[in-house]
Scaffold this motif. Structure first.
Motif, PDB file in Angstrom:
ATOM      1  N   ILE A  71      37.786  38.182  53.326  1.00 18.49           N
ATOM      2  CA  ILE A  71      37.740  39.724  53.297  1.00 18.49           C
ATOM      3  C   ILE A  71      36.216  39.991  53.088  1.00 18.49           C
ATOM      4  O   ILE A  71      35.593  39.287  52.314  1.00 18.49           O
ATOM      5  CB  ILE A  71      38.590  39.933  51.851  1.00 18.49           C
ATOM      6  CG1 ILE A  71      40.132  39.781  51.971  1.00 18.49           C
ATOM      7  CG2 ILE A  71      38.141  41.759  51.419  1.00 18.49           C
ATOM      8  CD1 ILE A  71      40.923  40.320  50.722  1.00 18.49           C
ATOM      9  N   TYR A  98      46.523  48.325  54.206  1.00 15.70           N
ATOM     10  CA  TYR A  98      46.087  47.323  53.076  1.00 15.70           C
ATOM     11  C   TYR A  98      45.089  48.110  52.197  1.00 15.70           C
ATOM     12  O   TYR A  98      44.080  48.801  52.618  1.00 15.70           O
ATOM     13  CB  TYR A  98      45.360  46.033  54.058  1.00 15.70           C
ATOM     14  CG  TYR A  98      46.379  45.591  54.828  1.00 15.70           C
ATOM     15  CD1 TYR A  98      47.658  45.587  54.775  1.00 15.70           C
ATOM     16  CD2 TYR A  98      45.755  44.590  55.842  1.00 15.70           C
ATOM     17  CE1 TYR A  98      48.621  44.950  55.555  1.00 15.70           C
ATOM     18  CE2 TYR A  98      46.847  43.733  56.730  1.00 15.70           C
ATOM     19  CZ  TYR A  98      48.115  43.960  56.568  1.00 15.70           C
ATOM     20  OH  TYR A  98      48.816  43.249  57.121  1.00 15.70           O
ATOM     21  N   TYR A 100      42.748  46.654  48.859  1.00 13.78           N
ATOM     22  CA  TYR A 100      41.769  45.610  47.910  1.00 13.78           C
ATOM     23  C   TYR A 100      41.318  46.077  46.873  1.00 13.78           C
ATOM     24  O   TYR A 100      40.551  47.057  46.789  1.00 13.78           O
ATOM     25  CB  TYR A 100      40.785  44.984  48.615  1.00 13.78           C
ATOM     26  CG  TYR A 100      40.188  43.991  47.813  1.00 13.78           C
ATOM     27  CD1 TYR A 100      40.795  42.826  47.817  1.00 13.78           C
ATOM     28  CD2 TYR A 100      38.595  44.009  47.957  1.00 13.78           C
ATOM     29  CE1 TYR A 100      40.277  41.837  47.093  1.00 13.78           C
ATOM     30  CE2 TYR A 100      38.217  42.947  47.080  1.00 13.78           C
ATOM     31  CZ  TYR A 100      39.095  41.835  46.775  1.00 13.78           C
ATOM     32  OH  TYR A 100      38.351  40.910  45.892  1.00 13.78           O
ATOM     33  N   TYR A 106      46.079  43.401  45.047  1.00 18.52           N
ATOM     34  CA  TYR A 106      46.269  43.769  46.568  1.00 18.52           C
ATOM     35  C   TYR A 106      47.571  44.714  46.627  1.00 18.52           C
ATOM     36  O   TYR A 106      48.442  44.364  45.841  1.00 18.52           O
ATOM     37  CB  TYR A 106      46.313  42.593  47.453  1.00 18.52           C
ATOM     38  CG  TYR A 106      45.267  41.465  47.147  1.00 18.52           C
ATOM     39  CD1 TYR A 106      44.072  41.560  47.631  1.00 18.52           C
ATOM     40  CD2 TYR A 106      46.054  40.381  46.193  1.00 18.52           C
ATOM     41  CE1 TYR A 106      43.306  40.593  47.258  1.00 18.52           C
ATOM     42  CE2 TYR A 106      45.012  39.372  45.859  1.00 18.52           C
ATOM     43  CZ  TYR A 106      43.738  39.377  46.363  1.00 18.52           C
ATOM     44  OH  TYR A 106      42.868  38.399  46.299  1.00 18.52           O
TER      45      TYR A 106
END
Length: 437
Positions: A71, A98, A100, A106
């Motif tokens: 990441i 997605y 973060y 997550y």
């Protein structure tokens, strides 16, 4: 003219095909500077945009053909997490947009909901503050080499092998990551220092031995240990630094007779964590999230740190951690992800008297991982109490684990007496006082 037109048409078609192939190549075989740097971690199979709690496209997720991931933070030119473990990405097999939100946090956006990837529960991402990571380095000076271990605790391969699949460990449930981390730490010391820390009743016995310098199988405490012993009689069931501290104290005072000294410290920098790891002691680090409502730090997630990695050209070393989830057993994380404030547990194994364990077997014999030799095993003691005419209770003196087994009678004059619990078949009062083995 027709011939020229045909040539132009063919050239245009070829150009479109080349552009199409280039687009495909850019997706799977990146050519940008950033992608070239990311490819030093392995062959990239795909990459995805990842968003922060404010909806900004701030991160990039790289998937690698070996099953690992990384990441990347675009604002700070910083790789925040990386692992070579197969299928170790927190977004593995997840569909949607997605997000973060910090280490071990997550989410995916799907069907108008934000779903936590671990719990599958709906969450409000706006309650997570946007991270402002502190490490700022020029992209062309980063990550010139693959990961190199700077230093690790002894037997660090133990933590790497605990993947939750081949080698099971208690999984997080209802946010008890602190208890999971504590279980991993206590299991580590039980394996390599003194087996009396955790009785074999609460250990997943490794099906095979340490073989040819590889760690194919390792032994760890069970979910029953975490739920029935470690968390027993703890009023606050939340996974905070202080509740886990109480749990460890309660367990060590009530279920073991070992001198087990440990220190709880409030660390203000990752350098302090590194100094502890350098002495050979794993660390339970409670990462913190800044609460914008009252300007205080609160415990959010606990991870177990067992090593420090090194990258040439990178100002700060990285920490190597077990994140307490399946396939998240060997993850390199940036210091800035952990923050600068938190409660850290470290247990000094020097105060523990070594005792061989039987958690590993070599040709059917107990094999001590610490000593690397077949060792004599001293079993724990038991208390036997009569239950009825045919059976008795077998109680472990260390952890109070209780099982039932049939009497083992022997003839004594005209009576039958159990050799374990002293039950006498013809006595007026067959329930004699308990007998120690």
């Amino acid at each position: 003219m027709k011939i020229i037109f045909k040539k132009i048409t063919i050239l245009l078609m070829l150009s479109m095909i080349i552009l199409s192939l280039s687009s495909f190549a850019n997706t799977f075989y990146p050519t940008t500077i950033l992608d070239n740097i990311a490819s030093k971690y392995g062959k990239i199979s795909n990459k995805h945009p990842v968003y922060d709690s404010e909806g900004k496209e701030k991160f990039i997720l790289y998937d690698y053909t070996n099953g690992g991931y990384a990441i990347y933070d675009k604002e700070t030119n910083n790789f925040l997490e990386r692992s070579k473990q197969p299928n170790s990405s927190p977004f593995y097999n997840q569909s949607g947009k997605y997000y973060y939100l910090g280490l071990n946090q997550y989410a995916v956006y799907n069907n108008h909901e934000y779903i936590d990837v671990y719990t599958n529960e709906t969450i409000d991402v706006s309650k997570f503050p946007a991270f402002n990571f502190v490490s700022k380095k020029q992209i062309n000076t980063m990550l010139t080499n693959s990961i190199q271990v700077n230093y690790e605790v002894p037997f660090a391969s133990y933590f790497k092998a605990l993947d939750g699949l081949v080698n099971p460990f208690p999984l997080n449930s209802s946010g008890d990551c602190g208890y999971v981390a504590a279980t991993l730490l206590l299991s580590y010391f039980a394996n390599f220092y003194n087996s009396d820390i955790i009785c074999e009743h609460y250990m997943n016995i490794a099906p095979t031995n340490y073989l040819e310098n590889t760690w194919q199988y390792v032994s760890c405490a069970t979910t029953s240990f975490k739920n029935d012993l470690l968390k027993k009689n703890i009023s606050d069931n939340s996974s905070t630094a202080f509740s886990v501290s109480d749990a460890i104290n309660n367990y060590m005072e009530n279920y073991t007779d070992i001198s087990f000294d440990y220190t709880i410290g409030l660390l203000q920098s990752t350098n302090q964590i590194k100094s502890i790891i350098k002495t050979g002691i794993p660390v339970i680090m409670f990462t913190n999230v800044h609460d914008l409502t009252n300007e205080e730090y609160i415990d959010k997630h606990a991870v177990l740190i067992y090593g420090v990695s090194y990258h040439e050209g990178l100002e700060l070393d990285r920490l190597i951690a077990h994140l307490g989830y399946t396939n998240r057993s060997n993850v390199e994380v940036a210091n800035s992800v952990l923050g600068v404030s938190g409660t850290t547990y470290y247990i000094d194994p020097k105060s523990i008297e070594h005792k061989h364990s039987n958690y590993y077997k070599l040709e059917g014999q107990a094999f001590c991982q610490n000593c690397q030799t077949t060792a004599f095993y001293n079993p724990v003691g038991y208390i036997y109490t009569s239950k009825n005419e045919s059976s008795h209770n077998k109680i472990c003196v260390c952890c109070a684990y209780t099982s039932t087994e049939s009497h083992s009678f022997m003839i004594k004059v005209d009576k039958k007496v159990c050799s374990k619990c002293s039950f006498i078949t013809t006595a007026d009062n067959p329930f004699e006082p308990i007998k120690y083995e």
